[in-house]
Design a protein around this motif. Structure first.
Motif, PDB file in Angstrom:
ATOM      1  N   SER A 194       2.501  11.722   1.092  1.00 38.44           N
ATOM      2  CA  SER A 194       3.064   9.935   2.674  1.00 38.44           C
ATOM      3  C   SER A 194       4.009   9.218   1.132  1.00 38.44           C
ATOM      4  CB  SER A 194       3.046   9.691   3.631  1.00 38.44           C
ATOM      5  OG  SER A 194       3.913   8.621   4.647  1.00 38.44           O
ATOM      6  N   VAL A 195       5.166   9.103   0.800  1.00 36.22           N
ATOM      7  CA  VAL A 195       5.540   8.067  -0.290  1.00 36.22           C
ATOM      8  C   VAL A 195       6.322   6.691  -0.082  1.00 36.22           C
ATOM      9  CG1 VAL A 195       5.148   9.122  -1.746  1.00 36.22           C
ATOM     10  CG2 VAL A 195       7.804   9.709  -1.182  1.00 36.22           C
ATOM     11  N   LEU A 220      10.886   5.120   2.605  1.00 34.90           N
ATOM     12  CA  LEU A 220      10.085   5.832   3.695  1.00 34.90           C
ATOM     13  C   LEU A 220      10.686   7.626   3.413  1.00 34.90           C
ATOM     14  CD1 LEU A 220       8.736   3.727   6.076  1.00 34.90           C
ATOM     15  CD2 LEU A 220       8.255   3.962   4.017  1.00 34.90           C
ATOM     16  N   ASP A 221       9.577   8.168   3.291  1.00 35.35           N
ATOM     17  CA  ASP A 221       9.514   9.920   3.798  1.00 35.35           C
ATOM     18  C   ASP A 221       8.511  10.801   3.536  1.00 35.35           C
ATOM     19  OD1 ASP A 221      10.733  12.724   3.673  1.00 35.35           O
ATOM     20  OD2 ASP A 221      11.821  12.365   2.398  1.00 35.35           O
ATOM     21  N   ALA A 222       8.130  11.821   3.404  1.00 35.36           N
ATOM     22  CA  ALA A 222       7.246  12.709   2.784  1.00 35.36           C
ATOM     23  C   ALA A 222       7.606  14.480   3.113  1.00 35.36           C
ATOM     24  CB  ALA A 222       6.343  12.753   4.077  1.00 35.36           C
ATOM     25  N   CYS A 267       3.357   8.109  12.467  1.00 36.04           N
ATOM     26  CA  CYS A 267       2.644   7.460  12.388  1.00 36.04           C
ATOM     27  C   CYS A 267       1.327   6.226  11.592  1.00 36.04           C
ATOM     28  CB  CYS A 267       0.511   7.868  12.953  1.00 36.04           C
ATOM     29  SG  CYS A 267       1.122   9.239  14.017  1.00 36.04           S
ATOM     30  N   HIS A 268       2.832   6.431   9.623  1.00 30.55           N
ATOM     31  CA  HIS A 268       2.316   5.790   9.073  1.00 30.55           C
ATOM     32  C   HIS A 268       3.695   4.628   8.321  1.00 30.55           C
ATOM     33  CE1 HIS A 268      -1.897   7.718   8.053  1.00 30.55           C
ATOM     34  NE2 HIS A 268      -1.271   9.076   8.483  1.00 30.55           N
ATOM     35  N   LEU A 269       3.979   4.413   9.426  1.00 27.36           N
ATOM     36  CA  LEU A 269       5.572   4.290   8.882  1.00 27.36           C
ATOM     37  C   LEU A 269       5.153   1.947   9.183  1.00 27.36           C
ATOM     38  CD1 LEU A 269       9.489   4.020  10.120  1.00 27.36           C
ATOM     39  CD2 LEU A 269       7.915   1.748  10.621  1.00 27.36           C
ATOM     40  N   LYS A 270       4.472   1.780  10.429  1.00 26.86           N
ATOM     41  CA  LYS A 270       4.051   0.506  10.423  1.00 26.86           C
ATOM     42  C   LYS A 270       3.046  -0.208   9.204  1.00 26.86           C
ATOM     43  CE  LYS A 270       3.871   1.141  15.252  1.00 26.86           C
ATOM     44  NZ  LYS A 270       3.006   1.053  16.544  1.00 26.86           N
ATOM     45  N   GLU A 271       1.921   0.962   8.459  1.00 27.07           N
ATOM     46  CA  GLU A 271       1.321   0.776   7.948  1.00 27.07           C
ATOM     47  C   GLU A 271       1.796   0.501   6.733  1.00 27.07           C
ATOM     48  OE1 GLU A 271      -2.449   2.450   5.359  1.00 27.07           O
ATOM     49  OE2 GLU A 271      -1.735   3.461   7.145  1.00 27.07           O
ATOM     50  N   GLN A 272       2.831   1.261   6.625  1.00 21.76           N
ATOM     51  CA  GLN A 272       3.271   1.505   5.093  1.00 21.76           C
ATOM     52  C   GLN A 272       4.528   0.265   4.796  1.00 21.76           C
ATOM     53  OE1 GLN A 272       5.026   5.102   5.428  1.00 21.76           O
ATOM     54  NE2 GLN A 272       4.778   5.838   3.608  1.00 21.76           N
ATOM     55  N   VAL A 273       5.516  -0.017   6.411  1.00 22.49           N
ATOM     56  CA  VAL A 273       5.947  -1.603   6.120  1.00 22.49           C
ATOM     57  C   VAL A 273       5.185  -2.621   6.192  1.00 22.49           C
ATOM     58  CG1 VAL A 273       7.596  -2.747   7.417  1.00 22.49           C
ATOM     59  CG2 VAL A 273       7.785  -0.494   7.564  1.00 22.49           C
ATOM     60  N   GLU A 329      -4.895  17.802   4.844  1.00 25.05           N
ATOM     61  CA  GLU A 329      -4.743  18.784   5.600  1.00 25.05           C
ATOM     62  C   GLU A 329      -3.456  18.007   6.396  1.00 25.05           C
ATOM     63  OE1 GLU A 329      -6.665  20.100   7.565  1.00 25.05           O
ATOM     64  OE2 GLU A 329      -7.987  20.139   6.201  1.00 25.05           O
ATOM     65  N   ASN A 330      -3.001  18.519   6.932  1.00 21.44           N
ATOM     66  CA  ASN A 330      -1.558  17.924   7.966  1.00 21.44           C
ATOM     67  C   ASN A 330      -1.642  17.307   8.880  1.00 21.44           C
ATOM     68  OD1 ASN A 330       1.422  18.291   8.084  1.00 21.44           O
ATOM     69  ND2 ASN A 330       1.226  20.363   9.178  1.00 21.44           N
ATOM     70  N   PHE A 331      -0.499  16.387   8.820  1.00 21.80           N
ATOM     71  CA  PHE A 331      -0.414  14.957   9.896  1.00 21.80           C
ATOM     72  C   PHE A 331       1.067  14.745   9.422  1.00 21.80           C
ATOM     73  CE2 PHE A 331      -0.393  13.472   5.056  1.00 21.80           C
ATOM     74  CZ  PHE A 331       1.116  12.653   4.947  1.00 21.80           C
ATOM     75  N   ASN A 332       0.855  13.691  10.560  1.00 22.86           N
ATOM     76  CA  ASN A 332       2.410  13.243  10.673  1.00 22.86           C
ATOM     77  C   ASN A 332       2.914  12.469  10.428  1.00 22.86           C
ATOM     78  OD1 ASN A 332       4.646  12.359  12.238  1.00 22.86           O
ATOM     79  ND2 ASN A 332       4.053  12.975  14.794  1.00 22.86           N
ATOM     80  N   GLU A 333       3.991  12.133   9.519  1.00 23.00           N
ATOM     81  CA  GLU A 333       4.114  10.721   8.950  1.00 23.00           C
ATOM     82  C   GLU A 333       4.413  10.074   9.687  1.00 23.00           C
ATOM     83  OE1 GLU A 333       7.304  14.755   7.377  1.00 23.00           O
ATOM     84  OE2 GLU A 333       5.101  14.142   8.283  1.00 23.00           O
TER      85      GLU A 333
END
Length: 426
Positions: A322-323, A162-164, A344-350, A338-342
């Motif tokens: 975010s990929v 995971l990375d952005a 916060c999306h770890l759970k959704e991506q997993v 818009e800027n965002f904290n990547e």
């Protein structure tokens, strides 16, 4: 209206050529055509059209294939059609039965293809391709249904990266003084257009002080190093000139000038300039360098400054992506101006990984921003190993095995960095 082909498309061996021979099965376009599940998404694409009304639409394979060719070759819409007209492999890739010298579609159709085939549909296709390829290489996946019947827990498999990043936008590097000067010039052109039909009625054109304003701008813009006080003073002057021009525009409208005399671009630009003035005036009065939803380009008002904290490039301008990466296949999970904290999306991506493959990954490879206490505990509950050192003070004694594991994790993350490099290369 959408018409589905009644007869299946022939394989590359039966593709009719104007000369003797046949298509090579080792060609990259032939191989790619076999990987993409065209038929699986044809019904979803057909829902966008009426079953009875309208002209017959192009097939899904032709629409998606043409867009893939354009992005793969990096050509314009017109050049893409020319490449397809000249190349039999490209004609086979978009679903034609035989080679033809006439272009199969107009270049203007690519505009409609881009509207109909969005990022969500592309992600579905990517997941379908990746899942099919991984299922072929992983023989143990065939036992999944048997394990579920026995009630046994499916083991975690695979590695997820995971990375952005920020996709750079094609704009001039924005500065407060520069965007105010550009806004002032645009308002002067708008005043000229609004005044033309009122020459006889007003006789005297509103004063804009454009020559003086430009001299004041160049005094600061031409210098390599400018002090904070001089730059602030120059910004204040440009704000006054811009406010004066905005007042002149309002006076012309009250005098009978119509906004219909302006082009569509100037109308949009005028709305943007009003917002820019409010933001710059607020920052100038409060002596700050940031404001919510800050505009950095008059022509592309959706672009925002993305603070990345990188060496040499602390701020980037463009869309933030975010990929996730699985076996060198990359999925776009989130895109935003818009800027965002990547993190916060770890759970959704997993969870998306599990939804696609039926099991959680064995390990998740991320950088420091993802390694929060909440994400670590969430991964630990599901038996997922998250890369990187533990939180807190680093231990004094680190075993050789832990050093090798840490080095291996960092090397494995190079795959996603390489993909970013490929995407950003013009």
């Amino acid at each position: 209206m959408y018409r589905k082909e009644e007869q299946p498309l022939p394989p590359q061996k039966k593709f009719e050529l104007p000369f003797e021979g046949k298509l090579s099965p080792n060609n990259r376009w032939v191989i790619m055509a076999e990987l993409i599940p065209w038929d699986d998404f044809e019904e979803e694409y057909a829902k966008l059209f009426s079953a009875e009304k309208g002209a017959p639409a192009k097939l899904f394979r032709m629409a998606l294939g043409t867009l893939i060719i354009k992005e793969k070759l990096g050509t314009s819409d017109r050049e893409t059609i020319e490449q397809i007209r000249e190349n039999p492999y490209l004609q086979y890739f978009i679903g034609l039965n035989c080679y033809q010298q006439e272009p199969p579609l107009e270049s203007s159709m690519l505009v409609h293809f881009r509207k109909r085939i969005d990022g969500e549909l592309i992600n579905k296709i990517n997941k379908k391709i990746v899942k099919r390829e991984i299922d072929k290489s992983d023989k143990e996946v065939k036992k999944k249904d048997c394990l579920q019947e026995k009630g046994e827990k499916i083991k975690n498999k695979g590695k997820l990266i995971l990375d952005a990043t920020c996709a750079p936008a094609d704009i001039k590097y924005p500065t407060d003084l520069g965007i105010l000067n550009q806004a002032r010039i645009e308002t002067e052109r708008i005043i000229d257009n609004l005044y033309k039909p009122l020459r006889v009625k007003l006789r005297k054109k509103p004063r804009t002080s454009r020559k003086i304003a430009r001299k004041e701008y160049l005094k600061v813009a031409k210098k390599r190093k400018v002090s904070y006080q001089k730059r602030r003073k120059a910004i204040g002057k440009q704000l006054k000139y811009l406010k004066k021009n905005s007042g002149n525009i309002e006076d012309l409208i009250q005098a009978g000038a119509s906004l219909e005399n302006l082009s569509k671009r100037q109308k949009n630009c005028l709305e943007t300039i009003k917002k820019v003035y409010e933001q710059q005036q607020s920052m100038w009065e409060n002596k700050t360098q940031s404001v919510p939803q800050r505009i950095v380009s008059l022509t592309q008002r959706h672009i925002r400054p993305i603070v990345r904290g990188k060496a040499g490039k602390p701020i980037e301008f463009g869309a933030k992506l975010s990929v996730s990466c699985v076996d060198n296949y990359v999925f776009l999970d989130k895109i935003s101006w818009e800027n965002f904290n990547e993190s916060c999306h770890l759970k959704e991506q997993v969870e998306k990984y599990k939804e696609t493959f039926g099991y959680y990954p064995e390990s998740v490879h991320v950088d420091k921003i993802y390694r929060t206490r909440e994400n670590r505990n969430w991964c630990k509950e599901r038996g997922i190993r998250i890369s990187g050192p533990k939180l807190g003070r680093p231990p004094k004694n680190v075993s050789e095995e832990e050093k090798k594991q840490a080095h291996s994790d960092e090397c494995f993350r190079n795959a996603i960095e390489g993909k970013f490099g490929q995407d950003k290369t013009p």
